[in-house]
Design a protein around this motif. Structure first.
Motif, PDB file in Angstrom:
ATOM      1  N   THR A 140     -37.257  -4.473  12.841  1.00  0.00           N
ATOM      2  CA  THR A 140     -35.978  -3.795  12.859  1.00  0.00           C
ATOM      3  C   THR A 140     -36.040  -2.533  12.008  1.00  0.00           C
ATOM      4  OG1 THR A 140     -33.586  -4.077  12.582  1.00  0.00           O
ATOM      5  CG2 THR A 140     -34.997  -5.081  10.920  1.00  0.00           C
ATOM      6  N   GLU A 175     -31.652  -0.836  14.872  1.00  0.00           N
ATOM      7  CA  GLU A 175     -32.408  -1.062  16.099  1.00  0.00           C
ATOM      8  C   GLU A 175     -33.197  -2.330  15.857  1.00  0.00           C
ATOM      9  OE1 GLU A 175     -34.669   2.186  17.804  1.00  0.00           O
ATOM     10  OE2 GLU A 175     -33.487   3.587  16.596  1.00  0.00           O
ATOM     11  N   ASP A 223     -28.183  -7.398  17.316  1.00  0.00           N
ATOM     12  CA  ASP A 223     -28.055  -6.217  16.474  1.00  0.00           C
ATOM     13  C   ASP A 223     -26.920  -6.379  15.464  1.00  0.00           C
ATOM     14  OD1 ASP A 223     -29.967  -5.293  18.221  1.00  0.00           O
ATOM     15  OD2 ASP A 223     -28.895  -3.466  18.769  1.00  0.00           O
ATOM     16  N   GLN A 258     -26.903  -5.839  11.446  1.00  0.00           N
ATOM     17  CA  GLN A 258     -25.990  -4.815  10.948  1.00  0.00           C
ATOM     18  C   GLN A 258     -25.109  -5.370   9.824  1.00  0.00           C
ATOM     19  OE1 GLN A 258     -23.080  -3.508  13.832  1.00  0.00           O
ATOM     20  NE2 GLN A 258     -22.909  -1.499  12.886  1.00  0.00           N
TER      21      GLN A 258
END
Length: 172
Positions: free
Chosen positions: A109, A103, A54, A58
């Protein structure tokens, strides 16, 4: 001797999406157990599986969003205040993922961004540009299909001219 075909070359472009989804946001979120999407991904092959954390997605999304002219900062008021405090600590590094939540499933994603925009910028056009840049960066770098990029504009940055505000002391 029988020949085998490499499925990765057939599916290399299968992860490329447009970022739009006609399904509701809840149903568009990544599903880890979706076997139909597993067979068309370049991340799951006969040779093995690639898993992307993740934090990686990000950071990519945060950097891609900041590249767009008109984005002043990312994050809500509390997040930006904490970031300003962290910047004053020697040796602490700024978080490029600030204001970004993701997510990540096996092949898809979803991204949520909190933006501070510069005053005078068309928010609708800025949102389109940010969404396009984030989707392109994530899909090119990771091979994940981006099913949605939700953008929450929570503040407008107004550049204050420091010369207009006199900085004189009250007591001399």
């Amino acid at each position: 001797m029988t020949s085998t075909t490499d499925k990765t070359s057939d599916t290399a472009d299968a992860g490329k999406g447009t970022g739009s989804s006609s399904a509701s946001a809840a149903s568009a979120r990544p599903r880890g157990g979706d076997t139909a999407s597993r067979s068309s991904s370049s991340l799951v092959t006969d040779q093995g599986t690639t898993t992307i954390a993740d934090a990686v997605v990000q950071k990519i999304a945060g950097l891609a969003a900041r590249e767009v002219r008109g984005v002043h900062n990312l994050g809500g008021n509390a997040t930006r205040a904490f970031g300003a405090f962290r910047d004053r600590i020697p040796g602490a590094s700024a978080s490029v993922g600030q204001g970004v939540s993701v997510e990540v499933g096996e092949t898809q994603t979803a991204v949520d961004l909190e933006l501070v925009v510069e005053y005078g910028v068309s928010i609708a056009e800025l949102a389109r540009a940010v969404r396009r840049n984030v989707i392109t960066a994530i899909e090119q770098m990771t091979g994940l299909e981006v099913v949605e990029v939700n953008i929450n504009v929570n503040d407008v940055f107004i550049e204050e001219d420091e010369e207009q505000q006199p900085t004189r002391d009250r007591v001399q």
